[in-house]
Structures are given as C-alpha cells and as structure tokens.
Design a protein around this motif. Structure first.
Motif, PDB file in Angstrom:
ATOM      1  N   ASN A 335      23.610  57.694  35.137  1.00  0.00           N
ATOM      2  CA  ASN A 335      24.112  56.919  36.088  1.00  0.00           C
ATOM      3  C   ASN A 335      25.540  56.225  35.093  1.00  0.00           C
ATOM      4  N   ALA A 336      26.689  56.206  35.401  1.00  0.00           N
ATOM      5  CA  ALA A 336      27.840  55.716  34.922  1.00  0.00           C
ATOM      6  C   ALA A 336      28.438  54.485  35.575  1.00  0.00           C
ATOM      7  N   ALA A 337      29.042  53.618  34.668  1.00  0.00           N
ATOM      8  CA  ALA A 337      29.558  52.218  35.249  1.00  0.00           C
ATOM      9  C   ALA A 337      30.748  51.946  34.231  1.00  0.00           C
ATOM     10  N   ALA A 338      31.927  51.600  35.001  1.00  0.00           N
ATOM     11  CA  ALA A 338      33.032  51.179  34.293  1.00  0.00           C
ATOM     12  C   ALA A 338      33.553  50.042  34.921  1.00  0.00           C
ATOM     13  N   ASP A 339      34.202  49.043  34.087  1.00  0.00           N
ATOM     14  CA  ASP A 339      35.130  48.173  34.609  1.00  0.00           C
ATOM     15  C   ASP A 339      36.074  47.395  33.818  1.00  0.00           C
ATOM     16  N   LEU A 340      37.330  46.882  34.575  1.00  0.00           N
ATOM     17  CA  LEU A 340      38.099  46.396  33.845  1.00  0.00           C
ATOM     18  C   LEU A 340      38.641  45.109  34.612  1.00  0.00           C
ATOM     19  N   ARG A 341      38.698  44.008  33.740  1.00  0.00           N
ATOM     20  CA  ARG A 341      39.041  42.635  34.079  1.00  0.00           C
ATOM     21  C   ARG A 341      40.274  41.873  33.360  1.00  0.00           C
ATOM     22  N   TYR A 342      40.969  40.950  33.969  1.00  0.00           N
ATOM     23  CA  TYR A 342      41.698  40.323  33.341  1.00  0.00           C
ATOM     24  C   TYR A 342      41.813  38.923  33.960  1.00  0.00           C
ATOM     25  N   LYS A 343      42.251  37.773  32.925  1.00  0.00           N
ATOM     26  CA  LYS A 343      42.166  36.531  33.447  1.00  0.00           C
ATOM     27  C   LYS A 343      43.433  36.089  32.651  1.00  0.00           C
ATOM     28  N   SER A 344      44.302  35.240  33.531  1.00  0.00           N
ATOM     29  CA  SER A 344      45.312  34.457  32.688  1.00  0.00           C
ATOM     30  C   SER A 344      45.004  33.275  31.970  1.00  0.00           C
ATOM     31  N   ASN A 345      45.649  32.569  31.300  1.00  0.00           N
ATOM     32  CA  ASN A 345      45.276  31.444  30.389  1.00  0.00           C
ATOM     33  C   ASN A 345      43.853  31.531  29.748  1.00  0.00           C
ATOM     34  N   ALA A 346      43.744  32.769  29.357  1.00  0.00           N
ATOM     35  CA  ALA A 346      42.221  32.918  28.717  1.00  0.00           C
ATOM     36  C   ALA A 346      41.965  32.792  27.213  1.00  0.00           C
ATOM     37  N   GLY A 347      43.061  31.828  26.479  1.00  0.00           N
ATOM     38  CA  GLY A 347      42.860  31.643  25.254  1.00  0.00           C
ATOM     39  C   GLY A 347      43.913  32.706  24.393  1.00  0.00           C
ATOM     40  N   GLY A 348      43.734  32.189  22.916  1.00  0.00           N
ATOM     41  CA  GLY A 348      44.646  32.856  21.988  1.00  0.00           C
ATOM     42  C   GLY A 348      46.080  32.574  22.366  1.00  0.00           C
ATOM     43  N   ASP A 349      46.954  33.385  21.825  1.00  0.00           N
ATOM     44  CA  ASP A 349      48.484  32.906  21.877  1.00  0.00           C
ATOM     45  C   ASP A 349      49.181  33.581  22.957  1.00  0.00           C
ATOM     46  N   SER A 350      48.518  34.466  23.511  1.00  0.00           N
ATOM     47  CA  SER A 350      49.197  35.212  24.652  1.00  0.00           C
ATOM     48  C   SER A 350      48.890  34.367  26.163  1.00  0.00           C
ATOM     49  N   ASP A 351      49.209  34.738  27.409  1.00  0.00           N
ATOM     50  CA  ASP A 351      48.944  34.285  28.577  1.00  0.00           C
ATOM     51  C   ASP A 351      47.699  34.751  29.244  1.00  0.00           C
ATOM     52  N   GLY A 352      47.019  35.885  28.610  1.00  0.00           N
ATOM     53  CA  GLY A 352      45.877  36.293  29.333  1.00  0.00           C
ATOM     54  C   GLY A 352      45.034  37.236  28.360  1.00  0.00           C
TER      55      GLY A 352
END
Length: 406
Positions: A335-352
């Motif tokens: 079996n295979a699984a893949a995912d991609l997730r994004y969150k804004s204001n999640a730390g560091g110097d950029s927005d997400g």
C-alpha cells in the motif's frame, strides 16, 4: 484487531451460583525509526506518530455474561533512558518534579463500568478521547507516520471533541439513534483538598459541574449524525474569565463511498485570557473511495484567536489550513500513502508552512507490516520528536515504520 478470548468462571461470593465473564486481550503497536535532519545535523532516533517509544502494550477488557458490568485497562511499556521526568503535586498542592524509573504505565484507558438499566452506562476512571463514541476523527497521511506541526486541528477530533476529563462518565441512549454523554471531573482521591486531576486546582461541586462535558448526538439512518456539546473549562485570572467551548458537528454518510464531516467550535470568555485561546474554529474533512484500490481525502479549517494576539503585522489573530491525501493499494499487501498540508502563520519568517509525506507499507503477516517513507516540513515546523534547528529551517526524515496488532 484479532483478540484472544478467555472465558473465566468464578463462584459468586456467598452463593451457590457461578458468574461467567469474558476477558479480552488485544494489542496494537507502531514504532517509527530512521534518519532525519533538523536543518543542520543528520539525526537518528525512534518514536511513534504521537511521540515517545512504546515497544509493547496489552489491552485488557472484561465483560460480564449478562453484559451489564465490565472494565477496560491499557498497560503500556514506554521505553526511556534513565527514567521519565514527571510532574506531581504534594499534599498542599504544590508542584513537585521527580524522576520515575517505572516504565510500565497505565495507558489511554483504565476504568470500570456498570449498566443499571439498558439505556444507561456509568463509568469511572481514566478515558481515551474516543471512549465517548462522539469524537469527530478524520485521520490520513502524515497522521499515521511522523506528525508535522502545521495543523489547524489534529486529525483525531478534527470536527468534534472526545472525552473531556477523567472521572465519571454517563452514556444514556433513551431512544434509537440518540446518545447523550455527561462527564464530570471527580477523579480525585483528596476530598476537600486541591484536585491534581485537573488544572483548576479545586474540586467543589460548583467547580465540578463548571468543568464538565455535556454532549449529545443523533443519527438519522441513511443521512448522518448531528452532534452538539459544551466542554467546560472554567478559569479566572484577574479581570479575565474563561468558561469553556461550545462544539457542533455533522457527519454526512448519505452518498455511497463519500464521507463528509464538518464542525464548529466557539470559545466562551468574558475577556480574552491569552493570545492562543481560540475564539472561533471551523473545520471540515471529506473522503471519497474512488475504487477498491484508491481513496482521496481532503481536510481544512479556519481559526480566529482571541483579540490579544500580536505578531507579524497584526496577522496572527487568525490562521487557516488545508490538506489533501491519497491512499492507494498497489497490490495485495502493498500500500502507498501520500499527503500535502499547508497552514498559514505557522512560524518562521514567512506567512505559512508546508508539510508532506510519501510512504509505502508492506504486510509481512496477517498481523503486521513494515513501511518506509519520506517526509518534510518547512519554515521551522518539526516532525514528531524532531525540532527544527532554526525557526525557518527545513526538517526532513526517512521514517521506517513497524506495526503489529493482535
């Protein structure tokens, strides 16, 4: 999960009759090891999806022959180096930090239950979040490997909260399709003293009811389930006062191969008690079984924090996130699984921040698999047990997963 059943017979005290009970033993284990980078060094380690090292566990449950009494106990062996540091309280309620070498521990559940009537079950003890039967889970992709830090809401309890606090739980099913759950935090051996079982430090009857859970769900056959509840969390600090959270959700199951869950949470407070207290949160998830071999999942949410938030140009008062994943059966047992997730204001110097997973598992028996994957998280967001070296570093890992169940 395959379980071993043992019928246990015991003579009832002071009677000539016998009582029979069914004792159930089971286990489910996952261990993840491999190599990783914190943005500077190449690391090795072992963990689980949720952290820590747990190489063994036993789940034990007992049910009386008439089905009106029983218990549930999870026993975990959590490996550690030199003991676990645990926070406790003394008789006066002051915090005492000590070192424990006791690796054999109570797990998620440790409670007994009785049914004084067919429609009522009373339980007392320690509960996992799923024990109410109401928690709105939507788990896929990274949740089953090393979990990244850029969640709007965790996959477990994405749209509706689970067990609130340890103590007394009553589950009432007055009619078909309707269930009501009440939990009260009375799990305290020190009557009239400081209650170390929950953070408020009080156990008066007023505090107990203020910090209770009161929830209900109604299932409509062929359509779905509607849920609503109040989760008390009373706190006071100067002029600030927090009461708790109202949570509503709906699970749609009317369309074949499609599952949709949506939820909303509303924090109740007279004044804001901290920048990261959540005022409003909306979450949703949907999965579609395209074929026997393929399933797509998507989830996301929006949260508005209390007004005291400050940060990057005032943008920290809210955040949103979205994720998508696919599960695919390559062939029987592979079996295979893949995912991609994004969150804004999640730390560091950029927005997400972005996180991703690509993983493959191979069944090695009817009771176990081995898997390998590649994961990453940007902008200083780590993976379970792996902390970024700097707040804008890219963290990656090659996890090797072992899982067994009995």
């Amino acid at each position: 999960m395959k379980k071993t059943l043992i019928a246990v017979a015991a003579a009832a005290a002071l009677t000539a009759t016998s009582a029979f009970a069914e004792i159930t033993f089971g286990a489910w284990l996952r261990s993840i090891t491999g190599v990783a980078s914190n943005g500077e060094d190449i690391l090795t380690g072992t963990s689980n999806s949720w952290g820590g090292i747990r190489p063994s566990r036993v789940n034990v449950a007992g049910t009386s022959d008439d089905g009106n009494a029983g218990f549930k106990l999870d026993i975990y062996f959590n490996a550690s180096s030199g003991g676990n540091y645990v926070a406790t309280t003394d008789e006066e309620g002051k915090k005492v930090t000590g070192k424990s070498d006791e690796f054999l521990q109570v797990g998620d559940n440790a409670y007994l239950w009785v049914k004084p009537a067919d429609q009522i079950q009373l339980s007392i003890g320690k509960f996992d979040g799923a024990e109410t039967g109401l928690r709105g889970d939507f788990c896929y992709g990274s949740w089953n490997w090393l979990r990244p830090g850029n969640w709007i809401a965790e996959d477990e309890g994405l749209t509706f909260n689970g067990s609130h606090k340890n103590g007394l739980m009553a589950k009432i099913t007055p009619v078909d399709g309707l269930v009501a759950v009440v939990q009260l935090p009375v799990y305290n051996p020190v009557w009239g003293g400081n209650n170390a079982a929950y953070k408020n430090g009080n156990n008066t009857i007023e505090d107990t009811f203020k910090n209770g859970m009161y929830a209900a769900a109604y299932s409509i056959e062929g359509l779905g389930t509607l849920k609503a509840g109040f989760f008390g969390d009373y706190q006071e600090s100067g002029d600030y006062k927090k009461t708790g959270t109202v949570n509503v959700a709906f699970d749609l199951k009317a369309v074949e191969n499609l599952y949709v869950t949506v939820g909303a949470r509303f924090g109740i407070a007279d004044k804001e008690m901290g920048a990261r207290n959540e005022k409003i949160k909306f979450t949703a998830g949907a999965s579609y079984q395209v074929s026997d071999a393929m399933k797509f999942s998507v989830s996301g949410g929006y949260v508005q924090y209390q007004d005291k938030c400050t940060g990057k140009d005032g943008k920290d008062d809210s955040a949103f996130g979205i994720g998508a994943g696919v599960d695919y059966v390559i062939m029987d047992g592979l079996n295979a699984a893949a995912d991609l997730r994004y969150k804004s204001n999640a730390g560091g110097d950029s927005d997400g921040a972005i996180s991703f997973l690509v993983g493959v598992t191979k069944n090695v028996s009817s009771n176990g698999y081995i898997g390998v994957g590649f994961q990453g998280a940007t902008n200083g967001n780590g993976l379970t047990g792996i902390t970024a070296n700097k707040n804008d570093d890219f963290v990656w890992a090659v996890p090797v997963a072992l899982s067994v169940w009995f």
